[in-house]
Design a protein around this motif. Structure first.
Motif, PDB file in Angstrom:
ATOM      1  N   GLU A 551      21.669 -24.150   1.994  1.00  0.00           N
ATOM      2  CA  GLU A 551      20.780 -24.172   2.933  1.00  0.00           C
ATOM      3  C   GLU A 551      21.008 -24.659   4.292  1.00  0.00           C
ATOM      4  O   GLU A 551      21.936 -25.642   4.275  1.00  0.00           O
ATOM      5  CB  GLU A 551      19.573 -24.987   2.635  1.00  0.00           C
ATOM      6  N   VAL A 552      20.991 -23.714   5.336  1.00  0.00           N
ATOM      7  CA  VAL A 552      21.486 -23.994   6.527  1.00  0.00           C
ATOM      8  C   VAL A 552      20.082 -24.349   7.528  1.00  0.00           C
ATOM      9  O   VAL A 552      19.507 -23.399   7.639  1.00  0.00           O
ATOM     10  CB  VAL A 552      22.436 -23.055   7.235  1.00  0.00           C
ATOM     11  N   TYR A 553      20.166 -25.440   8.063  1.00  0.00           N
ATOM     12  CA  TYR A 553      19.208 -25.757   9.170  1.00  0.00           C
ATOM     13  C   TYR A 553      19.658 -25.740  10.464  1.00  0.00           C
ATOM     14  O   TYR A 553      20.610 -26.281  10.975  1.00  0.00           O
ATOM     15  CB  TYR A 553      18.477 -27.254   8.785  1.00  0.00           C
ATOM     16  N   GLU A 554      18.774 -25.103  11.412  1.00  0.00           N
ATOM     17  CA  GLU A 554      19.046 -25.297  12.986  1.00  0.00           C
ATOM     18  C   GLU A 554      18.684 -26.731  13.446  1.00  0.00           C
ATOM     19  O   GLU A 554      19.509 -27.244  14.157  1.00  0.00           O
ATOM     20  CB  GLU A 554      18.196 -24.158  13.594  1.00  0.00           C
ATOM     21  N   ALA A 555      17.896 -27.458  12.722  1.00  0.00           N
ATOM     22  CA  ALA A 555      17.466 -28.749  12.984  1.00  0.00           C
ATOM     23  C   ALA A 555      17.021 -29.364  11.881  1.00  0.00           C
ATOM     24  O   ALA A 555      16.518 -28.491  10.931  1.00  0.00           O
ATOM     25  CB  ALA A 555      16.385 -28.826  14.476  1.00  0.00           C
ATOM     26  N   PRO A 556      16.662 -30.655  11.647  1.00  0.00           N
ATOM     27  CA  PRO A 556      16.085 -30.957  10.547  1.00  0.00           C
ATOM     28  C   PRO A 556      14.729 -30.651  10.117  1.00  0.00           C
ATOM     29  O   PRO A 556      13.679 -30.654  10.774  1.00  0.00           O
ATOM     30  CB  PRO A 556      15.862 -32.767  10.902  1.00  0.00           C
ATOM     31  N   GLY A 557      14.609 -29.981   8.844  1.00  0.00           N
ATOM     32  CA  GLY A 557      13.410 -29.416   8.548  1.00  0.00           C
ATOM     33  C   GLY A 557      13.196 -28.045   9.016  1.00  0.00           C
ATOM     34  O   GLY A 557      12.256 -27.448   8.429  1.00  0.00           O
ATOM     35  N   ASP A 558      13.912 -27.432   9.863  1.00  0.00           N
ATOM     36  CA  ASP A 558      13.762 -26.259  10.505  1.00  0.00           C
ATOM     37  C   ASP A 558      15.169 -25.173   9.678  1.00  0.00           C
ATOM     38  O   ASP A 558      16.283 -25.321  10.153  1.00  0.00           O
ATOM     39  CB  ASP A 558      14.365 -26.006  11.784  1.00  0.00           C
ATOM     40  N   THR A 559      14.653 -24.653   8.601  1.00  0.00           N
ATOM     41  CA  THR A 559      15.678 -23.612   7.914  1.00  0.00           C
ATOM     42  C   THR A 559      16.111 -22.593   8.573  1.00  0.00           C
ATOM     43  O   THR A 559      15.091 -21.910   9.113  1.00  0.00           O
ATOM     44  CB  THR A 559      15.120 -23.280   6.735  1.00  0.00           C
ATOM     45  N   ALA A 560      17.232 -22.207   8.835  1.00  0.00           N
ATOM     46  CA  ALA A 560      17.989 -21.115   9.695  1.00  0.00           C
ATOM     47  C   ALA A 560      18.091 -19.959   8.664  1.00  0.00           C
ATOM     48  O   ALA A 560      17.463 -18.979   8.909  1.00  0.00           O
ATOM     49  CB  ALA A 560      19.153 -21.480  10.485  1.00  0.00           C
ATOM     50  N   PHE A 561      18.626 -20.127   7.314  1.00  0.00           N
ATOM     51  CA  PHE A 561      18.808 -19.338   6.335  1.00  0.00           C
ATOM     52  C   PHE A 561      19.213 -19.980   4.777  1.00  0.00           C
ATOM     53  O   PHE A 561      19.689 -21.365   5.075  1.00  0.00           O
ATOM     54  CB  PHE A 561      19.883 -18.284   6.650  1.00  0.00           C
ATOM     55  N   THR A 562      19.122 -19.386   4.065  1.00  0.00           N
ATOM     56  CA  THR A 562      19.786 -19.782   2.580  1.00  0.00           C
ATOM     57  C   THR A 562      20.614 -18.713   2.017  1.00  0.00           C
ATOM     58  O   THR A 562      20.551 -17.585   2.325  1.00  0.00           O
ATOM     59  CB  THR A 562      18.886 -19.989   1.603  1.00  0.00           C
ATOM     60  N   ARG A 563      21.424 -19.231   1.313  1.00  0.00           N
ATOM     61  CA  ARG A 563      22.517 -18.407   0.450  1.00  0.00           C
ATOM     62  C   ARG A 563      22.508 -18.820  -1.295  1.00  0.00           C
ATOM     63  O   ARG A 563      21.922 -20.196  -1.091  1.00  0.00           O
ATOM     64  CB  ARG A 563      23.752 -18.238   0.717  1.00  0.00           C
ATOM     65  N   SER A 564      22.954 -17.645  -1.832  1.00  0.00           N
ATOM     66  CA  SER A 564      23.351 -18.467  -3.248  1.00  0.00           C
ATOM     67  C   SER A 564      24.519 -17.922  -3.727  1.00  0.00           C
ATOM     68  O   SER A 564      24.857 -16.812  -3.362  1.00  0.00           O
ATOM     69  CB  SER A 564      22.161 -17.919  -4.181  1.00  0.00           C
ATOM     70  N   SER A 565      25.376 -18.650  -4.474  1.00  0.00           N
ATOM     71  CA  SER A 565      26.477 -18.186  -4.924  1.00  0.00           C
ATOM     72  C   SER A 565      26.445 -17.457  -6.325  1.00  0.00           C
ATOM     73  O   SER A 565      25.375 -17.097  -6.737  1.00  0.00           O
ATOM     74  CB  SER A 565      27.500 -19.186  -5.365  1.00  0.00           C
ATOM     75  N   GLU A 566      27.286 -16.876  -6.916  1.00  0.00           N
ATOM     76  CA  GLU A 566      27.402 -16.177  -8.132  1.00  0.00           C
ATOM     77  C   GLU A 566      27.390 -17.188  -9.341  1.00  0.00           C
ATOM     78  O   GLU A 566      27.603 -18.473  -9.071  1.00  0.00           O
ATOM     79  CB  GLU A 566      28.547 -15.166  -8.470  1.00  0.00           C
TER      80      GLU A 566
END
Length: 743
Positions: A551-566
């Motif tokens: 999970e990547v956030y632009e600011a605390p609590g403000d999600t920019a995008f998410t990813r998942s691995s294999e």
């Protein structure tokens, strides 16, 4: 934030929350001031009478004779003179051996500025204190100090040059005059960032003897690898705005003959301190390197000051980019960029710091007419039949630009032009820097590629600034690799946005999430400092499938995008083997042969009360506690036995992992008194039987993974001449890895 490696306590360092770490030494009283930067507090030293006043640390700190120690502090005094810091050396009984003083500052200032000193501990010294000194014109004059450090030298990691050449804190012996120059040290009043620990008070001062060109050269000649790109940089303080100040990265062959050089001239916006960079690929015959600095066309008596001088392997603007630093960042000129078609002209922006996304300069493409120009980089090695991404950071600095098309032009091994990719066209939506990228698959026969911009000026006298240019193979954004033999999973994250916040979870088959550990503890909204991050997860479960959620956030609590691995899984070849790991020191992990799993107990605190006239007692119970039991294991060799001792020595909370199906889940445990017994009567028998009393614990939250913290063998080579020198400083190879020095 505490200064890494500081012998002083956080309270003494920052004077927060009180002045308990300090006491008076001469002609002063002390109190706690406000307005500090390393915490709000600062040390207020007030003169009793006119003259020098001194304050010192209450505590003294162990030192080893001959070892170089470094002290610095930030100070503020509008009318003070003679500001300086000293290291007071004491013998084993606390008697003063001597005081080593820094040079005094060249002036006074109410703004925070730095003083510092470094010196080997003299004969007879066993302990050291920090002494702060200033001279006042009258009684009741206050002087302020904070951000105080005493410890081993703090140097730039990866610097090929030794500490004294980088900083000139001990003396000026790391440098020699080349032409028309003398060398000394000075302490100008300079304000450094509170966390800039590699810049101190002393600067190297080159003074011109007569009018004309003047230069100095570093004495050290560190080894280099031919074909490797190196980056040199230093802070320069020119004597006047019009001075032609420069640095030069030089290469020498095995006989000491100069075989290459790259000069980078400062376009100074003033007479402050400005970091100037120069980069170059080491020539085929290069064996060593050095740094030169100087002034061209100087007047007699002019002074050029240098601070934080570094030569190191050049990094990439973006990991995996094939462009050299010079062609990506334009710090010393336009490198290999050309204009094959169109009227645009190319230059490095000026002055220093006026327009840059990375470093201090960018490429300025100026079009005198509203026409199309093609701007192209030099050619760099690529691999055919794979996908590549060209990326630039650009802004419209003047006029208008209708479109900027980003593409890649391909060439084969004979330099034949294979044509350009389709590219991606962009229009500028507003002011500021914009990231423009384009993906393309290289032709099968391509061996070279060049980044190409087709820029259309919308008006005359338009200027486009370009910086941080990269060309790299497109690799998976998220990749996992299981290392079952070593008991960990390697997670690689690419294309991370700098300065955003990152959280990494491990998600098991049942959907349970657990935070993954990094160097600063559990990775939960930690600041991203690199576009690529490699995480070794030594607490990953054994024998079950799981994946990572990012999970990547632009600011605390403000999600920019998410990813998942294999999905990924670790295995154990033998069900009788278990792992014992220290979460903060994964290098100590060991496999052990289980003799018998614990018979568990779960203690509970209870109080029993007998009530008169009642048959049954009244029982008051606390919460039932975690598991407790004895784990019986064997070690089968002296090496296993020594590894287990190393693991247990710290007393840290450990992680016990067994193969699923053994009735034991992964468990954090504390181990009490250990029993080690022999399994046979022969003295030569290496097997040992162990009884480990386990008590279940919670997962450590703040513990970070210990490691080299960016140090490489180059840092060791820069500081130590021979392997024998290491034996006097580090007790074990782990101490060398973690830079834990004896004494």
């Amino acid at each position: 934030m505490a200064i890494p490696g500081n012998f002083l306590s956080p309270t003494t360092e920052s004077v927060d929350p009180n002045t308990s770490g300090w006491t008076t030494k001469l002609n002063c009283t002390i109190g706690r001031g406000i307005g500090g930067r390393n915490g709000d507090g600062c040390l207020s030293v007030r003169s009793v009478a006119a003259g020098e006043m001194q304050a010192r640390t209450v505590s003294s700190y162990p030192v080893a004779v001959g070892t170089v120690y470094y002290a610095f502090a930030d100070t503020s005094g509008a009318t003070s003179t003679g500001e300086r810091i000293g290291i007071r050396w004491l013998n084993g009984t606390g008697g003063e051996v001597s005081i080593t003083w820094a040079m005094s500052t060249a002036g006074a200032s109410a703004s925070w500025h730095r003083v510092s000193v470094a010196v080997p501990a003299p004969a007879g010294a066993a302990q050291a204190q920090v002494v702060l000194s200033s001279t006042e014109t009258g009684a009741s004059v206050s002087h302020y100090w904070e951000n105080v450090y005493l410890g081993l030298p703090i140097r730039t990691l990866g610097n090929l040059l030794p500490f004294n050449t980088e900083s000139s804190e001990v003396d000026a012996s790391g440098w020699t005059p080349v032409v028309n120059a003398t060398i000394s040290r000075q302490v100008p009043v300079i304000s450094w960032g509170v966390s800039v620990y590699t810049a101190g008070g002393h600067t190297l001062a080159m003074s011109t003897v007569a009018a004309g060109n003047a230069s100095v050269l570093s004495v050290e000649r560190p080894a280099v690898t031919p074909g490797q790109e190196y980056l040199a940089y230093a802070y320069l303080q020119p004597p006047v705005l019009t001075a032609a100040a420069w640095i030069e990265l030089r290469f020498y062959d095995a006989n000491g003959n100069q075989v290459g050089a790259q000069r980078s001239t400062l376009a100074a916006p003033g007479t402050g301190m400005y970091r100037q960079r120069a980069s170059m690929v080491a020539p085929a015959t290069a064996a060593t390197c050095g740094m030169a600095a100087g002034l061209d066309g100087a007047s007699a008596g002019q002074v050029l000051r240098l601070e934080t001088v570094v030569i190191g392997v050049a990094g990439k603007i973006q990991s995996g980019s094939v462009l050299p630093y010079a062609d990506s960042s334009f710090e010393q000129g336009i490198a290999g960029w050309t204009v094959p078609t169109g009227v645009a002209t190319l230059a490095r922006t000026t002055p220093w710091g006026e327009s840059a996304y990375e470093g201090s300069y960018s490429l300025a493409a100026s079009s005198s007419t509203a026409t199309v120009s093609t701007i192209r980089s030099a050619r760099f090695p690529v691999t055919g039949d794979v996908n590549w991404r060209a990326r630039i950071i650009a802004k419209a600095a003047a006029g208008t630009w209708t479109t900027v098309l980003v593409r890649v032009r391909w060439y084969d091994a004979t330099d034949a032009d294979l044509g350009a990719s389709t590219g991606t066209a962009y229009g500028f939506a507003g002011a500021g820097w914009w990231g423009l990228s384009s993906d393309a698959e290289a032709p099968a026969t391509a061996t070279q590629g060049a980044v190409e911009l087709v820029a259309t000026a919308g008006s005359a006298s338009s200027v486009l600034h370009v910086d941080a240019v990269t060309l790299r193979q497109v690799l998976p954004q998220t990749a996992v690799e299981a290392h079952s033999d070593d008991g960990y999973v390697q997670l690689t994250l690419r294309e991370l946005p700098l300065d955003y916040l990152l959280t990494v979870y491990r998600v098991t088959e049942g959907g349970a999430r657990a935070l993954v550990r990094g160097v600063h503890g559990l990775i939960s909204q930690q600041v991203i400092t690199s576009d690529v991050m490699v995480i070794e997860d030594h607490e990953a479960p054994i024998g079950q499938s799981f994946y990572y959620r990012i999970e990547v956030y632009e600011a605390p609590g403000d999600t920019a995008f998410t990813r998942s691995s294999e999905q990924v899984a670790l295995t154990l070849d033998d069900i009788n083997i278990a792992w014992l790991k220290d979460p903060g020191n994964p290098q100590r992990a060991c496999k052990v042969l289980v003799a018998k799993a614990p018979d568990w107990q779960r203690p509970i605190e209870q109080a029993a009360f007998v009530v008169r006239g009642r048959r049954n007692k009244v029982i008051l119970s606390g919460r039932r506690q975690g598991l407790e039991g004895d784990l019986a294991i064997w070690t089968r060799s002296d090496a296993e036995r020594e590894s287990l001792h190393l693991l247990l020595d710290s007393g840290n909370v450990l992680l016990w992992q067994a193969t699923p199906g053994m009735g034991v889940t992964d468990m954090y445990v504390s181990i009490a008194q250990v029993t080690e017994g022999r399994v046979g009567k022969l003295a030569q028998e290496q097997w040992r039987a162990w009884s480990l009393p386990l008590t279940e614990q919670d997962m450590p939250v703040t513990t970070g993974i210990n490691g080299a913290a960016g140090r490489t063998w180059q840092d060791v080579v820069a500081e130590f001449v021979t392997c024998a020198d290491l034996l006097e400083v580090y007790a074990t190879s782990e101490d060398l890895l973690l830079d834990r020095r004896m004494g």
